[in-house]
Design a protein around this motif. Structure first.
Motif, PDB file in Angstrom:
ATOM      1  N   GLY A   1       0.810  -1.206   0.000  1.00  0.00           N
ATOM      2  CA  GLY A   1       0.000   0.000   0.000  1.00  0.00           C
ATOM      3  C   GLY A   1       0.849   1.264   0.000  1.00  0.00           C
ATOM      4  N   ALA A   2       0.243   2.361  -0.397  1.00  0.00           N
ATOM      5  CA  ALA A   2       0.934   3.645  -0.417  1.00  0.00           C
ATOM      6  C   ALA A   2       1.183   4.123   1.013  1.00  0.00           C
ATOM      7  CB  ALA A   2       0.124   4.682  -1.178  1.00  0.00           C
ATOM      8  N   VAL A   3       2.369   4.679   1.240  1.00  0.00           N
ATOM      9  CA  VAL A   3       2.741   5.116   2.592  1.00  0.00           C
ATOM     10  C   VAL A   3       1.811   6.221   3.080  1.00  0.00           C
ATOM     11  CG1 VAL A   3       4.554   6.172   3.980  1.00  0.00           C
ATOM     12  CG2 VAL A   3       5.144   4.454   2.264  1.00  0.00           C
ATOM     13  N   ALA A   4       1.593   7.233   2.240  1.00  0.00           N
ATOM     14  CA  ALA A   4       0.775   8.381   2.658  1.00  0.00           C
ATOM     15  C   ALA A   4      -0.644   7.956   2.993  1.00  0.00           C
ATOM     16  CB  ALA A   4       0.774   9.435   1.552  1.00  0.00           C
ATOM     17  N   GLN A   5      -1.250   7.108   2.145  1.00  0.00           N
ATOM     18  CA  GLN A   5      -2.627   6.691   2.383  1.00  0.00           C
ATOM     19  C   GLN A   5      -2.729   5.792   3.591  1.00  0.00           C
ATOM     20  OE1 GLN A   5      -5.055   8.099   0.528  1.00  0.00           O
ATOM     21  NE2 GLN A   5      -6.393   7.241   2.107  1.00  0.00           N
ATOM     22  N   ALA A   6      -1.731   4.920   3.799  1.00  0.00           N
ATOM     23  CA  ALA A   6      -1.747   4.032   4.969  1.00  0.00           C
ATOM     24  C   ALA A   6      -1.667   4.830   6.260  1.00  0.00           C
ATOM     25  CB  ALA A   6      -0.590   3.045   4.881  1.00  0.00           C
ATOM     26  N   LEU A   7      -0.804   5.844   6.311  1.00  0.00           N
ATOM     27  CA  LEU A   7      -0.693   6.676   7.504  1.00  0.00           C
ATOM     28  C   LEU A   7      -1.952   7.501   7.726  1.00  0.00           C
ATOM     29  CD1 LEU A   7       2.999   7.909   7.128  1.00  0.00           C
ATOM     30  CD2 LEU A   7       2.146   6.203   8.728  1.00  0.00           C
ATOM     31  N   ALA A   8      -2.546   8.004   6.638  1.00  0.00           N
ATOM     32  CA  ALA A   8      -3.764   8.805   6.765  1.00  0.00           C
ATOM     33  C   ALA A   8      -4.940   7.957   7.233  1.00  0.00           C
ATOM     34  CB  ALA A   8      -4.078   9.481   5.434  1.00  0.00           C
ATOM     35  N   ASP A   9      -5.088   6.741   6.685  1.00  0.00           N
ATOM     36  CA  ASP A   9      -6.191   5.870   7.094  1.00  0.00           C
ATOM     37  C   ASP A   9      -6.062   5.453   8.554  1.00  0.00           C
ATOM     38  OD1 ASP A   9      -7.217   6.066   4.558  1.00  0.00           O
ATOM     39  OD2 ASP A   9      -6.408   4.146   3.868  1.00  0.00           O
ATOM     40  N   ALA A  10      -4.821   5.348   9.038  1.00  0.00           N
ATOM     41  CA  ALA A  10      -4.596   5.018  10.448  1.00  0.00           C
ATOM     42  C   ALA A  10      -4.683   6.244  11.349  1.00  0.00           C
ATOM     43  CB  ALA A  10      -3.230   4.352  10.609  1.00  0.00           C
TER      44      ALA A  10
ATOM     45  N   ASN B   1       9.045  11.997  -5.108  1.00  0.00           N
ATOM     46  CA  ASN B   1      10.423  12.479  -5.247  1.00  0.00           C
ATOM     47  C   ASN B   1      11.433  11.732  -4.378  1.00  0.00           C
ATOM     48  OD1 ASN B   1      10.111  13.569  -2.607  1.00  0.00           O
ATOM     49  ND2 ASN B   1       9.275  15.470  -3.462  1.00  0.00           N
ATOM     50  N   GLY B   2      10.958  10.867  -3.467  1.00  0.00           N
ATOM     51  CA  GLY B   2      11.869  10.058  -2.663  1.00  0.00           C
ATOM     52  C   GLY B   2      12.426  10.731  -1.428  1.00  0.00           C
ATOM     53  N   ASP B   3      12.067  11.990  -1.169  1.00  0.00           N
ATOM     54  CA  ASP B   3      12.600  12.715  -0.007  1.00  0.00           C
ATOM     55  C   ASP B   3      11.704  12.496   1.211  1.00  0.00           C
ATOM     56  OD1 ASP B   3      14.763  13.725  -1.424  1.00  0.00           O
ATOM     57  OD2 ASP B   3      13.640  15.486  -2.099  1.00  0.00           O
ATOM     58  N   PHE B   4      11.605  11.250   1.633  1.00  0.00           N
ATOM     59  CA  PHE B   4      10.737  10.933   2.767  1.00  0.00           C
ATOM     60  C   PHE B   4      11.235  11.582   4.044  1.00  0.00           C
ATOM     61  CE2 PHE B   4       8.902   7.365   0.293  1.00  0.00           C
ATOM     62  CZ  PHE B   4       7.574   7.593   0.586  1.00  0.00           C
ATOM     63  N   HIS B   5      12.554  11.638   4.234  1.00  0.00           N
ATOM     64  CA  HIS B   5      13.066  12.182   5.497  1.00  0.00           C
ATOM     65  C   HIS B   5      12.762  13.673   5.615  1.00  0.00           C
ATOM     66  CE1 HIS B   5      16.381  13.253   2.774  1.00  0.00           C
ATOM     67  NE2 HIS B   5      16.756  14.130   3.675  1.00  0.00           N
ATOM     68  N   LEU B   6      12.763  14.392   4.495  1.00  0.00           N
ATOM     69  CA  LEU B   6      12.417  15.821   4.545  1.00  0.00           C
ATOM     70  C   LEU B   6      10.931  16.003   4.857  1.00  0.00           C
ATOM     71  CD1 LEU B   6      14.447  17.172   1.486  1.00  0.00           C
ATOM     72  CD2 LEU B   6      15.059  17.264   3.916  1.00  0.00           C
ATOM     73  N   ALA B   7      10.081  15.177   4.214  1.00  0.00           N
ATOM     74  CA  ALA B   7       8.645  15.278   4.478  1.00  0.00           C
ATOM     75  C   ALA B   7       8.333  14.922   5.930  1.00  0.00           C
ATOM     76  CB  ALA B   7       7.886  14.358   3.527  1.00  0.00           C
ATOM     77  N   ALA B   8       8.967  13.866   6.447  1.00  0.00           N
ATOM     78  CA  ALA B   8       8.727  13.476   7.840  1.00  0.00           C
ATOM     79  C   ALA B   8       9.182  14.574   8.800  1.00  0.00           C
ATOM     80  CB  ALA B   8       9.456  12.169   8.141  1.00  0.00           C
ATOM     81  N   ASP B   9      10.279  15.252   8.479  1.00  0.00           N
ATOM     82  CA  ASP B   9      10.764  16.333   9.331  1.00  0.00           C
ATOM     83  C   ASP B   9       9.767  17.491   9.345  1.00  0.00           C
ATOM     84  OD1 ASP B   9      13.109  17.505  10.871  1.00  0.00           O
ATOM     85  OD2 ASP B   9      12.834  19.027   9.320  1.00  0.00           O
ATOM     86  N   VAL B  10       9.175  17.804   8.193  1.00  0.00           N
ATOM     87  CA  VAL B  10       8.185  18.893   8.130  1.00  0.00           C
ATOM     88  C   VAL B  10       6.924  18.508   8.905  1.00  0.00           C
ATOM     89  CG1 VAL B  10       6.721  20.247   6.598  1.00  0.00           C
ATOM     90  CG2 VAL B  10       9.075  19.771   5.936  1.00  0.00           C
ATOM     91  N   VAL B  11       6.460  17.268   8.759  1.00  0.00           N
ATOM     92  CA  VAL B  11       5.274  16.823   9.491  1.00  0.00           C
ATOM     93  C   VAL B  11       5.538  16.875  10.996  1.00  0.00           C
ATOM     94  CG1 VAL B  11       3.725  14.878   9.907  1.00  0.00           C
ATOM     95  CG2 VAL B  11       4.487  15.384   7.582  1.00  0.00           C
TER      96      VAL B  11
ATOM     97  N   GLY C   1      -0.248  16.532   6.221  1.00  0.00           N
ATOM     98  CA  GLY C   1       0.771  15.492   6.327  1.00  0.00           C
ATOM     99  C   GLY C   1       0.634  14.440   5.245  1.00  0.00           C
ATOM    100  N   ARG C   2      -0.614  14.076   4.901  1.00  0.00           N
ATOM    101  CA  ARG C   2      -0.816  13.080   3.845  1.00  0.00           C
ATOM    102  C   ARG C   2      -0.270  13.576   2.511  1.00  0.00           C
ATOM    103  NH1 ARG C   2      -3.676  11.833  -0.339  1.00  0.00           N
ATOM    104  NH2 ARG C   2      -4.733  13.857  -0.314  1.00  0.00           N
ATOM    105  N   ARG C   3      -0.528  14.840   2.207  1.00  0.00           N
ATOM    106  CA  ARG C   3      -0.047  15.375   0.929  1.00  0.00           C
ATOM    107  C   ARG C   3       1.469  15.503   0.910  1.00  0.00           C
ATOM    108  NH1 ARG C   3      -4.463  19.544  -1.651  1.00  0.00           N
ATOM    109  NH2 ARG C   3      -6.318  18.325  -1.127  1.00  0.00           N
ATOM    110  N   LEU C   4       2.044  15.855   2.048  1.00  0.00           N
ATOM    111  CA  LEU C   4       3.509  15.914   2.104  1.00  0.00           C
ATOM    112  C   LEU C   4       4.122  14.542   1.878  1.00  0.00           C
ATOM    113  CD1 LEU C   4       4.015  18.342   5.133  1.00  0.00           C
ATOM    114  CD2 LEU C   4       4.797  18.729   2.796  1.00  0.00           C
ATOM    115  N   MET C   5       3.565  13.513   2.539  1.00  0.00           N
ATOM    116  CA  MET C   5       4.094  12.169   2.360  1.00  0.00           C
ATOM    117  C   MET C   5       3.821  11.649   0.946  1.00  0.00           C
ATOM    118  SD  MET C   5       5.570  11.671   5.203  1.00  0.00           S
ATOM    119  CE  MET C   5       5.991   9.934   5.204  1.00  0.00           C
ATOM    120  N   ALA C   6       2.682  12.043   0.349  1.00  0.00           N
ATOM    121  CA  ALA C   6       2.403  11.631  -1.024  1.00  0.00           C
ATOM    122  C   ALA C   6       3.410  12.263  -1.991  1.00  0.00           C
ATOM    123  CB  ALA C   6       0.973  12.037  -1.403  1.00  0.00           C
ATOM    124  N   ALA C   7       3.754  13.535  -1.732  1.00  0.00           N
ATOM    125  CA  ALA C   7       4.779  14.174  -2.566  1.00  0.00           C
ATOM    126  C   ALA C   7       6.130  13.488  -2.395  1.00  0.00           C
ATOM    127  CB  ALA C   7       4.881  15.656  -2.206  1.00  0.00           C
TER     128      ALA C   7
END
Length: 401
Positions: free
Chosen positions: A315-324, A341-351, A331-337
Motif C-alpha cells: 500500500g501507499a505510505v501516505a494513504q496508509a498513515l492517513a487511514d490510520a 520524489n523520494g525525499d521521505f526524510h524531509l517530508a517526515a521532518d516537516v510533518v 501530512g498526507r499530501r507531504l508524504m504523497a509528494a
C-alpha cells in the motif's frame, strides 16, 4: 494494570540478542506486540518492582552528552575507540569508574561495533542505537550522532515546555492549600474560642460550620496534624514514584481535545524519529518499527502497526498513515509528494515540525487560561475562609452598639 517484563529478543538483521525491560498488561499481549513488530521473542520473564521504590528512568541526558562529546572528538580526527577511550580516561580521573564510556570501552576494544555495545545497555534509547547503526553503514558516524542530538533536543524542548508550564500552577496551588491549612489549623481554633467566650452562643450559616470545624480541630489537634502529615507524605510519594504523572496523563486523555494535543506531542517524536531513520538509509518498514518505540500510547501503537501492515502489503505510505489517523490532510499530501520524489526524510521532518507547533501553541494557550483560573480559585478559597472568620466580628460589633 501494566506489569514489567524482562524480555530477550532478536531484531531482524542483528546478530546480537537484545535484552530490555518493557511494560505490558499481559505476557501474551507483549509477545504478540513484539512479534507484530518483526522481532523474534526468545524469552519473557515477569519482574516484581519494589512497591516503595521509584521506577528507574532512562538517563537520556548522559546519552546526549556522550553523543555530543564523541561526535566532537570524531570530527577532530579520532577513531571511535580513541574517542571513547579519551572520555573513559577523563571520567576515570574524575572518579567516575562506572561511566557510560567505561561500560562501552571494553566491548569496543574487543571489536564490537558501537551500535551493538549500546544495544546491550538496558536503558539505551532505541532511536540512538538505530542512528548509530545507520552511521556505521554509511561510515559517517559523526553525522548520525548529530542527527540523534537534534531528535533528543526536540524531545527535551517539548518536555521542558510542559514542565515549565506546570511549575507556576503547582506553586499557586501549593501556596493556596498551605494558607488554607494554616487558617484552619492555627487561626480558626483560636478565633472560635474567642468568639464563643465573647458571644456566649452559636453562629449561623457557613460561619457556624467553620467554627464547629475549628472547635473539632482544636479538640483533636494531634489526630488532625497526624492526618495532614500522612496526607502530605502520601502526596510526596505519589509524585516521587511517578504514579502522579501516569495518573494525570490518563485523566487528561479522557478529555478529547487534550488527547488530540497529547497525540501531537507523540506524533512529533514519531515523525522526527522516522526522519532520522530514513535519512540514515533505513527502509520505510524498518524505520517505522524503530520509530514506533518513541513513547506512543496504545491507540497510536495499534494504528502504526495497522499502517505498517498495509505498507508491507504494497500500500501507499501516505494513504496508509492517513487511514490510520497518524497524519492530517497536510501530512498526507507531504508524504504523497515524498513518494514521488523520494525525499521521505524531509517530508517526515516537516510533518514533525507541524505537530510540534500545534503542541507548543496548545501549551501556551492552556497556560494563559489555567494561570488566572487557578489564581481566582485560590483567592476565592482563602478569601472565603477569611470572610467567614470576620462575619462574626461584624455581628459582635453590631451587638456591642
Amino acid at each position: 494494570m501494566s506489569q514489567t517484563f524482562a524480555v530477550r529478543y532478536l531484531r531482524l538483521g542483528d546478530d546480537q540478542v537484545s535484552e530490555e525491560r518493557l511494560q505490558a498488561e499481559t505476557e501474551a499481549g507483549l509477545r504478540q506486540q513484539l512479534t507484530a513488530q518483526g522481532f523474534t521473542v526468545l524469552s519473557v520473564r515477569g519482574t516484581t518492582a519494589p512497591t516503595f521504590s521509584r521506577p528507574r528512568k532512562p538517563q537520556r541526558g548522559r546519552f546526549a552528552l556522550f553523543c555530543r562529546e564523541v561526535s566532537t572528538l570524531i570530527q577532530a580526527g579520532m577513531t571511535v575507540v580513541e574517542a571513547v577511550d579519551t572520555l573513559s580516561a577523563r571520567e576515570r580521573l574524575a572518579g567516575q569508574a562506572d561511566s557510560l564510556a567505561a561500560q562501552l570501552l571494553g566491548e569496543l576494544e574487543q571489536g564490537t561495533a558501537l551500535s551493538q555495545a549500546l544495544q546491550r545497555l538496558p536503558d539505551a534509547p532505541a532511536v540512538l542505537v538505530a542512528a548509530v547503526r545507520a552511521g556505521e553503514r554509511t561510515s559517517d558516524l559523526a553525522q548520525a550522532l548529530a542527527d540523534y542530538l537534534r531528535f533528543d533536543t526536540l524531545v527535551e524542548q517539548l518536555r521542558r515546555k510542559v514542565v515549565s508550564a506546570a511549575i507556576y500552577p503547582a506553586l499557586v496551588t501549593a501556596l493556596g492549600v498551605g494558607i488554607s491549612l494554616f487558617l484552619l489549623l492555627v487561626v480558626m481554633p483560636n478565633f472560635a474560642r474567642m468568639y464563643t467566650n465573647l458571644r456566649g452562643g452559636g453562629a449561623s450559616g457557613a460561619t457556624s460550620w467553620m467554627i464547629g470545624l475549628a472547635q473539632w480541630v482544636s479538640a483533636n489537634q494531634a489526630a488532625t496534624l497526624t492526618a495532614v502529615a500522612l496526607a502530605l507524605l502520601a502526596l510526596a510519594w505519589w509524585i516521587w514514584s511517578g504514579f502522579a504523572r501516569r495518573h494525570l496523563l490518563t485523566l487528561a486523555l479522557q478529555v478529547p481535545w487534550v488527547r488530540v494535543r497529547v497525540e501531537d506531542f507523540q506524533l512529533a517524536m514519531l515523525y522526527q524519529a522516522l526522519a532520522l531513520m530514513l535519512k540514515g538509509g533505513y527502509p520505510m518498514t524498518e524505520a517505522l518499527q524503530v520509530a514506533s518505540r518513541s513513547a506512543l500510547d496504545a491507540r497510536l501503537t495499534v494504528a502504526l502497526q495497522q499502517a505498517l501492515q498495509r505498507i508491507e502489503q504494497g500500500g501507499a505510505v501516505a494513504q496508509a498513515l492517513a487511514d490510520a489517523r497518524l497524519c492530517d490532510e497536510v501530512g498526507r499530501r507531504l508524504m504523497a509528494a515524498a513518494e514521488r520524489n523520494g525525499d521521505f526524510h524531509l517530508a517526515a521532518d516537516v510533518v514533525s515540525r507541524l505537530h510540534r507547533e500545534h503542541f507548543e501553541l496548545f501549551v501556551e494557550r492552556l497556560t494563559r487560561i489555567v494561570e488566572p483560573v487557578l489564581l481566582m480559585a485560590v483567592a476565592l478559597m482563602v478569601g472565603g475562609i477569611v470572610v467567614m472568620m470576620y462575619l462574626p466580628v461584624f455581628d459582635m460589633a453590631t451587638r456591642l452598639r
